[in-house]
Design an enzyme around this catalytic site. Structure first.
Site, short mmCIF file in Angstrom:
data_model
loop_
_atom_site.label_atom_id
_atom_site.label_comp_id
_atom_site.label_asym_id
_atom_site.label_seq_id
_atom_site.Cartn_x
_atom_site.Cartn_y
_atom_site.Cartn_z
N GLY A 98 0.78 -1.23 0.00
CA GLY A 98 0.00 0.00 0.00
C GLY A 98 0.81 1.28 0.00
NE ARG A 99 5.92 2.78 1.63
CZ ARG A 99 7.25 2.84 1.67
NH1 ARG A 99 7.93 1.73 1.66
NH2 ARG A 99 7.87 3.98 1.71
CD GLU A 120 4.50 5.69 2.98
OE1 GLU A 120 5.63 6.06 3.29
OE2 GLU A 120 4.14 4.49 2.98
CB CYS A 158 -5.80 -1.80 -0.20
SG CYS A 158 -4.39 -2.53 0.63
CG HIS A 159 -2.68 0.92 2.72
ND1 HIS A 159 -2.79 -0.45 2.64
CD2 HIS A 159 -2.06 1.18 3.89
CE1 HIS A 159 -2.25 -1.00 3.72
NE2 HIS A 159 -1.80 -0.03 4.49
CE1 TYR A 183 -4.58 -5.70 4.81
CE2 TYR A 183 -3.36 -4.32 6.35
CZ TYR A 183 -3.61 -5.56 5.77
OH TYR A 183 -2.90 -6.66 6.17
#
Length: 158
Positions: free
Chosen positions: A52-53, A56, A82-83, A102
């Site tokens: 999940g970067r 970010e 997810c993210h 998530y």
């Protein structure tokens, strides 16, 4: 890149796993500076590669946040998993909205004012709240897509 009416815009399948690389934000900046809004019909904010970067980094890009705000204000379908909701939280559009994601980002989403929907044991559920549909992880793809199609008025028959 021109985005025409009826197209689906997905801006997150670009994350590299190299921690020292600035490629993800550079790629997204390049994509958004060359894009013209024509207008797209829906936006999908995935969690990208395992871990999940991408969200970010994407949430640090004001053009990405403006794009998310555009879809929210225009009440166009938004999908996330997810993210991906980290980007929606950074854009400030989650106050009072019901969604799942998530579980590791639950505290962040609740602080952003979201109403948390628990993931089922297999992470295969999806949540719909108006123009926003969400799933906790990749096992939720079928339900996420089903809910997207439902929002678009598509009838699925066997």
């Amino acid at each position: 890149m021109a985005i025409s009416t009826g197209s689906v815009l997905s801006v997150v399948r670009c994350m590299t796993r190299k921690p020292q690389s600035d490629r993800p934000t550079t790629f997204i900046s390049l994509l958004l500076t060359r894009m013209t809004y024509g207008p797209p019909e829906m936006l999908v904010m995935n969690g990208a590669l395992p871990g999940g970067r991408a969200p970010e980094y994407l949430r640090l890009n004001e053009k990405v946040l403006d794009l998310v705000r555009y879809f929210s204000k225009a009440n166009k379908p938004l999908g996330t998993q997810c993210h991906g909701p980290q980007v929606l939280a950074a854009a400030g559009i989650l106050e009072g909205r019901k969604l799942t994601a998530y579980p590791a980002i639950k505290p962040e989403l609740k602080r952003a004012g979201a109403k948390w929907v628990e993931a089922n044991k297999s992470f295969s559920n999806a949540s719909i709240d108006g123009n926003l549909t969400s799933a906790p992880a990749w096992p939720g793809h079928p339900e996420l897509l089903r809910s997207f199609l439902e929002m678009l008025g598509t009838k699925i028959t066997a």
